[in-house]
Write an enzyme that holds these catalytic residues in place. Structure first.
Site, PDB file in Angstrom:
ATOM      1  N   ARG A 224      34.212  34.298  44.675  1.00  0.00           N
ATOM      2  CA  ARG A 224      33.114  33.341  44.806  1.00  0.00           C
ATOM      3  C   ARG A 224      33.195  32.326  43.672  1.00  0.00           C
ATOM      4  O   ARG A 224      33.557  32.661  42.533  1.00  0.00           O
ATOM      5  CB  ARG A 224      31.752  34.052  44.774  1.00  0.00           C
ATOM      6  CG  ARG A 224      31.422  34.831  46.041  1.00  0.00           C
ATOM      7  CD  ARG A 224      31.146  33.893  47.207  1.00  0.00           C
ATOM      8  NE  ARG A 224      30.742  34.587  48.413  1.00  0.00           N
ATOM      9  CZ  ARG A 224      31.555  34.966  49.384  1.00  0.00           C
ATOM     10  NH1 ARG A 224      32.868  34.732  49.269  1.00  0.00           N
ATOM     11  NH2 ARG A 224      31.098  35.578  50.471  1.00  0.00           N
ATOM     12  N   HIS A 272      38.742  27.327  50.646  1.00  0.00           N
ATOM     13  CA  HIS A 272      38.159  28.613  51.042  1.00  0.00           C
ATOM     14  C   HIS A 272      38.858  29.147  52.294  1.00  0.00           C
ATOM     15  O   HIS A 272      38.210  29.465  53.307  1.00  0.00           O
ATOM     16  CB  HIS A 272      36.653  28.478  51.292  1.00  0.00           C
ATOM     17  CG  HIS A 272      35.919  29.781  51.115  1.00  0.00           C
ATOM     18  ND1 HIS A 272      34.632  29.841  50.624  1.00  0.00           N
ATOM     19  CD2 HIS A 272      36.286  31.066  51.357  1.00  0.00           C
ATOM     20  CE1 HIS A 272      34.238  31.112  50.580  1.00  0.00           C
ATOM     21  NE2 HIS A 272      35.230  31.867  51.029  1.00  0.00           N
TER      22      HIS A 272
END
Length: 309
Positions: A224, A272
Site C-alpha cells: 500500500r 498498481h
C-alpha cells in the site's frame, strides 16, 4: 439447498463477468448488482463499497472482498454479525512472485542501466555482481509474501523474511516482531514490502527504517502507498544511501502528475498492476468459502478487525 441472495457492489469494476461467474457457480442463488434501495441480501461480493451499501444491508451474513487488502473496507461501519472474508490467493500469488522477481533481477543485473544505454546508442558492459551481496528482505509473510520469498530462493538470492509472529519458511532466514525489525533491515539490501496496512504499519517505510538497509539498498513496494513516506524515500535516494525503487502502489492513485516520483530517474513506476484480481479464480475461491459458511464449516481468510487483516 435453499435459495439465497448475493449482491455485488464493486466500484470501478465491470460487473458482467462477475455476475455470469457467480450465477454459474450458484444456480440456487439470486445474484444482483446493488443499487440504492435494493432488497436485502445474504452475502455480498465487494470492492470499495460506499458506506450507504452497509447502512442499507445490515442483515448480511458474510462480505467477500475481491482483493487481498481490506484496510479501506475496515474503515467503514460494517454489520456486526457479518464475517469479512478476503481473497488469499486467487491467482494473485504467482503474479506477485513474478513481478517482484523481475524487479529484483532487473536491479541486480543492471538491466535498467542497459536499457538507458541502448536508448542512448551506447554499447556498455557492467561488472557482474554476486548474489551473496544482494540479500532480499520480504516484509509480510502471508500467502503472497511466502510465495514471493519462495520464488526468490529459486534464483539463489539470500532471502530474509519478517512478520509479526514467527513463520518458518524453508530457505528463508526468519525475523519476527518489533524486536527483530532493525536486524532484519540491516541484513537486507533489497526490501520488498508485502505487509497489510494497519495502524501499526502506517508509514513503516520511513527515513529511520529505510536508512537501516544496507548501503545501495533498493525498495520494492507492492503493498500500500501509505506504508511509504514518499519524501523520506526521495531523500535517501538523493543522498546515495538507496540506489532506487520499484513502486506499484501510491498514497493517491492515479499518481498525480506533479508528484516528484515521476521526475526521479532511479524510481520505476507501475500503475498498481503487480497482482490483478482474476475473475474466475476469485469466484472459485468465493464459492468454496461461501458454501462452507452455509454449512457451518470454518473457512480461512476471515479478517480479524482487531488486527486489521
Amino acid at each position: 439447498m435453499s435459495t439465497f441472495q448475493i449482491t455485488f457492489c464493486c466500484t470501478n469494476t465491470e460487473p458482467e463477468p462477475w455476475l455470469a461467474g457467480l450465477r454459474a457457480s450458484f444456480p440456487q442463488a439470486e445474484v444482483t448488482v446493488w443499487q440504492p434501495g435494493a432488497a436485502p441480501a445474504d452475502y455480498a461480493v465487494v470492492w470499495a463499497p460506499p458506506q450507504q451499501f452497509f447502512d442499507e444491508q445490515p442483515q448480511l451474513q458474510a462480505v467477500f472482498n475481491i482483493g487481498a487488502g481490506v484496510d479501506a473496507l475496515l474503515k467503514l461501519r460494517l454489520p456486526p454479525q457479518a464475517v469479512v472474508v478476503r481473497l488469499e490467493d486467487a491467482g494473485m500469488a504467482v503474479q506477485m512472485a513474478e513481478y517482484v522477481c523481475q524487479g529484483v533481477i532487473r536491479h541486480f543485473r543492471d538491466l535498467n542501466a542497459y536499457d538507458n544505454d541502448a536508448r542512448a546508442g551506447h554499447w556498455t558492459y557492467y561488472k557482474p555482481r554476486q548474489r551473496s551481496d544482494f540479500p532480499v528482505g520480504v516484509m509480510g509473510l502471508g500467502v503472497l509474501g511466502e510465495r514471493v520469498a519462495q520464488a526468490l530462493c529459486h534464483f539463489e538470492f539470500p532471502v530474509n523474511g519478517w512478520s509479526r509472529s514467527p513463520k518458518p519458511i524453508p530457505g528463508v532466514r526468519g525475523f519476527s516482531g518489533a524486536a527483530q525489525l532493525d536486524d532484519f533491515l540491516a541484513s537486507s539490501r533489497v526490501l520488498v514490502n508485502l505487509l497489510p496496512l494497519t495502524p501499526d504499519t502506517l508509514n513503516i517505510l520511513n527515513h529511520d527504517r529505510l536508512s537501516r538497509l544496507q548501503a545501495g539498498g533498493y525498495v520494492i513496494n507492492v503493498a500500500r502507498g501509505a506504508h511509504l513516506v514518499d519524501e523520506d524515500l526521495l531523500a535517501l535516494i538523493q543522498s546515495g544511501h538507496l540506489s532506487g525503487a520499484l513502486l506499484d502502489v501510491f498514497r493517491t492513485e492515479p499518481l498525480p502528475a506533479e508528484h516528484p516520483f515521476w521526475r526521479e530517474p532511479k524510481i520505476t513506476l507501475t500503475p498498481h498492476t503487480s497482482a490483478r484480481t482474476l475473475v474466475m479464480d476469485s469466484i472459485a475461491q468465493i464459492m468454496q468459502k461461501m458454501l462452507a459458511l452455509r454449512q457451518g464449516q470454518p473457512v480461512t481468510g476471515v479478517v480479524d478487525p482487531g488486527r486489521g487483516y
